[in-house]
Design a protein around this motif. Structure first.
Motif, short mmCIF file in Angstrom:
data_model
loop_
_atom_site.label_atom_id
_atom_site.label_comp_id
_atom_site.label_asym_id
_atom_site.label_seq_id
_atom_site.Cartn_x
_atom_site.Cartn_y
_atom_site.Cartn_z
N SER A 152 7.59 5.64 -61.91
CA SER A 152 8.15 6.32 -63.07
C SER A 152 9.20 5.45 -63.77
O SER A 152 9.56 5.71 -64.90
N SER A 153 9.67 4.42 -63.08
CA SER A 153 10.57 3.44 -63.71
C SER A 153 9.81 2.11 -63.79
O SER A 153 8.60 2.08 -63.64
N LYS A 154 10.50 1.02 -64.01
CA LYS A 154 9.83 -0.28 -64.14
C LYS A 154 9.26 -0.73 -62.79
O LYS A 154 10.01 -0.96 -61.84
N PRO A 155 7.93 -0.87 -62.70
CA PRO A 155 7.33 -1.21 -61.40
C PRO A 155 7.75 -2.58 -60.87
O PRO A 155 7.91 -2.74 -59.65
N LEU A 156 7.93 -3.56 -61.75
CA LEU A 156 8.35 -4.88 -61.27
C LEU A 156 9.75 -4.82 -60.67
O LEU A 156 10.04 -5.44 -59.65
N GLY A 157 10.62 -4.03 -61.26
CA GLY A 157 11.96 -3.81 -60.71
C GLY A 157 11.91 -3.11 -59.36
O GLY A 157 12.69 -3.43 -58.46
N GLU A 158 10.98 -2.18 -59.21
CA GLU A 158 10.82 -1.48 -57.93
C GLU A 158 10.33 -2.44 -56.84
O GLU A 158 10.75 -2.34 -55.69
N ILE A 159 9.43 -3.36 -57.21
CA ILE A 159 8.96 -4.36 -56.25
C ILE A 159 10.12 -5.24 -55.81
O ILE A 159 10.26 -5.55 -54.62
N LYS A 160 10.97 -5.63 -56.74
CA LYS A 160 12.12 -6.46 -56.40
C LYS A 160 13.06 -5.72 -55.45
O LYS A 160 13.50 -6.28 -54.44
N LYS A 161 13.35 -4.45 -55.73
CA LYS A 161 14.21 -3.65 -54.84
C LYS A 161 13.60 -3.53 -53.45
O LYS A 161 14.29 -3.67 -52.44
N ALA A 162 12.29 -3.26 -53.40
CA ALA A 162 11.61 -3.11 -52.11
C ALA A 162 11.62 -4.42 -51.33
O ALA A 162 11.81 -4.43 -50.11
N THR A 163 11.44 -5.54 -52.02
CA THR A 163 11.47 -6.85 -51.37
C THR A 163 12.86 -7.15 -50.82
O THR A 163 13.00 -7.61 -49.68
N ASP A 164 13.90 -6.87 -51.62
CA ASP A 164 15.27 -7.08 -51.16
C ASP A 164 15.57 -6.21 -49.93
O ASP A 164 16.20 -6.67 -48.98
N SER A 165 15.09 -4.97 -49.94
CA SER A 165 15.29 -4.07 -48.80
C SER A 165 14.57 -4.59 -47.56
O SER A 165 15.12 -4.55 -46.45
#
Length: 92
Positions: free
Chosen positions: A60-73
């Motif tokens: 529902s938000s920017k998917p590329l940003g979500e991938i970055k957050k998930a990778t950092d986590s």
């Protein structure tokens, strides 16, 4: 690891990822699915002989940003595991 965007829309992205192990992508997928903004996160091996994986994320938000957050986590979790492992294992 090399990643290339196959298709990108405001709420969906598809990536082609080479020179990686599917296990790493499963960890990132798991982290993506923990986020409430992620509607779908999937990873497949396109073909075992080409070593190409595909990842698709709907968010529902920017998917590329979500991938970055998930990778950092995932990186943070791996670092914590590494510290725990080294604190418990003694080498003679």
């Amino acid at each position: 690891m090399n990643a290339q965007v196959i298709s990108s829309e405001p709420k969906e992205i598809s990536l082609s990822i080479t020179e990686t192990d599917i296990g790493i992508l499963y960890i990132i997928q798991h982290e993506l699915l923990q986020a409430s903004s992620t509607d779908f996160a999937g990873v497949i091996v396109k073909h075992p002989l080409t070593n190409e994986c595909w990842m698709r994320v709907n968010s529902s938000s920017k998917p590329l940003g979500e991938i970055k957050k998930a990778t950092d986590s995932a990186i943070k979790m791996a670092q914590e595991f590494n510290q725990l492992f080294h604190s418990k294992i003694k080498v003679n």
